[in-house]
Design an enzyme around this catalytic site. Structure first.
Site, PDB file in Angstrom:
ATOM      1  N   ARG A  97       0.783  -1.232   0.000  1.00 49.88           N
ATOM      2  CA  ARG A  97       0.000   0.000   0.000  1.00 49.88           C
ATOM      3  C   ARG A  97       0.817   1.286   0.000  1.00 49.88           C
ATOM      4  O   ARG A  97       0.251   2.369   0.015  1.00 49.88           O
ATOM      5  CB  ARG A  97      -0.955  -0.004   1.203  1.00 49.88           C
ATOM      6  CG  ARG A  97      -2.074  -1.020   1.023  1.00 49.88           C
ATOM      7  CD  ARG A  97      -2.995  -1.095   2.221  1.00 49.88           C
ATOM      8  NE  ARG A  97      -4.144  -1.938   1.910  1.00 49.88           N
ATOM      9  CZ  ARG A  97      -4.137  -3.257   1.947  1.00 49.88           C
ATOM     10  NH1 ARG A  97      -3.036  -3.892   2.290  1.00 49.88           N
ATOM     11  NH2 ARG A  97      -5.215  -3.948   1.637  1.00 49.88           N
TER      12      ARG A  97
ATOM     13  N   VAL B 233       3.574 -13.877   3.525  1.00 52.10           N
ATOM     14  CA  VAL B 233       3.523 -15.238   2.995  1.00 52.10           C
ATOM     15  C   VAL B 233       4.901 -15.718   2.549  1.00 52.10           C
ATOM     16  O   VAL B 233       5.026 -16.777   1.935  1.00 52.10           O
ATOM     17  CB  VAL B 233       2.528 -15.314   1.810  1.00 52.10           C
ATOM     18  CG1 VAL B 233       1.121 -14.956   2.269  1.00 52.10           C
ATOM     19  CG2 VAL B 233       2.956 -14.414   0.640  1.00 52.10           C
TER      20      VAL B 233
ATOM     21  N   HIS C 264      -2.037 -15.375   6.547  1.00 52.65           N
ATOM     22  CA  HIS C 264      -2.459 -15.252   5.155  1.00 52.65           C
ATOM     23  C   HIS C 264      -1.882 -16.363   4.281  1.00 52.65           C
ATOM     24  O   HIS C 264      -1.826 -16.230   3.057  1.00 52.65           O
ATOM     25  CB  HIS C 264      -2.073 -13.882   4.602  1.00 52.65           C
ATOM     26  CG  HIS C 264      -2.889 -12.771   5.182  1.00 52.65           C
ATOM     27  ND1 HIS C 264      -2.591 -11.436   4.990  1.00 52.65           N
ATOM     28  CD2 HIS C 264      -4.013 -12.784   5.957  1.00 52.65           C
ATOM     29  CE1 HIS C 264      -3.491 -10.677   5.634  1.00 52.65           C
ATOM     30  NE2 HIS C 264      -4.354 -11.486   6.217  1.00 52.65           N
TER      31      HIS C 264
ATOM     32  N   CYS D 129      -4.371 -27.468  -5.538  1.00 54.39           N
ATOM     33  CA  CYS D 129      -5.388 -27.307  -6.569  1.00 54.39           C
ATOM     34  C   CYS D 129      -6.483 -26.380  -6.053  1.00 54.39           C
ATOM     35  O   CYS D 129      -6.953 -26.532  -4.927  1.00 54.39           O
ATOM     36  CB  CYS D 129      -5.975 -28.664  -6.941  1.00 54.39           C
ATOM     37  SG  CYS D 129      -7.385 -28.559  -8.086  1.00 54.39           S
TER      38      CYS D 129
ATOM     39  N   CYS E 132      -7.762 -33.810 -10.505  1.00 57.61           N
ATOM     40  CA  CYS E 132      -9.015 -33.367 -11.130  1.00 57.61           C
ATOM     41  C   CYS E 132      -8.812 -32.430 -12.319  1.00 57.61           C
ATOM     42  O   CYS E 132      -9.784 -31.928 -12.879  1.00 57.61           O
ATOM     43  CB  CYS E 132      -9.904 -32.683 -10.089  1.00 57.61           C
ATOM     44  SG  CYS E 132      -9.313 -31.037  -9.593  1.00 57.61           S
TER      45      CYS E 132
ATOM     46  N   SER F  44      -0.038  -1.858   8.136  1.00 58.25           N
ATOM     47  CA  SER F  44      -0.919  -0.689   8.082  1.00 58.25           C
ATOM     48  C   SER F  44      -2.214  -0.926   8.846  1.00 58.25           C
ATOM     49  O   SER F  44      -3.005  -0.002   9.045  1.00 58.25           O
ATOM     50  CB  SER F  44      -1.251  -0.355   6.617  1.00 58.25           C
ATOM     51  OG  SER F  44      -1.932  -1.434   6.007  1.00 58.25           O
TER      52      SER F  44
END
Length: 246
Positions: free
Chosen positions: A40, A107, A123, A131, A152, A191
């Protein structure tokens, strides 16, 4: 470092040393000094591109090429970056019994790389892949090659929390429990604009402190606010703790 910041850093370090029950909450500003763009600020990711066009489940389903390009670029950037001295300070405080948890919005996995063990990734992690449809575990190479799920044939994605998705329940519950019991919650480089993590400091029974380069709308809610480099302030606090023979 300004004298006022030094004074507040010493006060924060004293609480850490005396209470030995500190929870750390880190945001993107913790990693910018490792060379990772934040989100940000004026030069952050979200100034360059609308997050709602990329970091969403809809983007995975409807604009996968753009989603994949964005996260591939982030992974490439991360591969060239390393934890900075501030990450190692937090790891050493944990080893000394001063920090009970690092809860992070990041992350990148830098806290673990620096040696922190008690880490909750609120997060998710960009280093784990699955998947989007069935949740089958995948690896980085499969994601980078844009292969489909082996079970799948669904689209592969990093195991990060996208906009509109729920936080990992175990990480969230444990973070809330330890924040509530903490004697000090030290927020670094956030923030505090992203719900529900923005609410965590308010539930503690202890003191609260904030390290951030920029002003936030939550500054007045903290007992101590330190403006400046997270790495520099944490190193200063670490030296103070070492000299105090904690």
């Amino acid at each position: 470092m300004l004298s006022e910041t030094k004074e507040k850093a010493e006060m924060t370090a004293q609480i850490i040393a005396q209470q030995k029950n500190t929870v750390i909450l880190t945001g993107a500003g913790m990693s910018t000094e490792s060379g990772i763009p934040d989100f940000r600020s004026e030069s952050g990711w979200w100034r360059k591109i609308d997050p709602l066009s990329i970091a969403t489940a809809e983007a995975v389903e409807e604009n996968y090429s753009l989603f994949h390009e964005f996260y591939s670029d982030r992974l490439s950037t991360l591969s060239e970056c390393r934890p900075h001295e501030g990450h190692y300070c937090l790891a050493s405080w944990e080893k000394s019994g001063l920090v009970t948890l690092v809860a992070t919005q990041n992350v990148d996995g830098f806290h673990q790389k620096a040696g922190s063990v008690n880490v909750e990734e609120l997060h998710g992690s960009i280093h784990r892949f699955r998947c989007h449809n069935c949740g089958e575990i995948a690896d980085k190479e499969e994601f980078m090659r844009q292969t489909t799920c082996r079970e799948c044939e669904g689209k592969l994605r990093p195991s990060v929390v996208l906009f509109g998705e729920m936080l990992p329940e175990t990480a969230w519950q444990r973070s809330m429990e330890l924040v509530e019991k903490a004697e000090l919650v030290l927020v670094i480089g956030s923030s505090l604009q992203v719900y529900p993590v923005s609410q965590l400091p308010a539930i503690t029974r202890g003191k609260t402190a904030l390290i951030n380069r920029d002003e936030t709308s939550a500054d007045t809610d903290f007992d101590l606010v330190m403006k400046g480099s997270a790495k520099e302030i944490l190193q200063y606090m670490d030296n103070y703790l070492k000299n105090a023979e904690v």
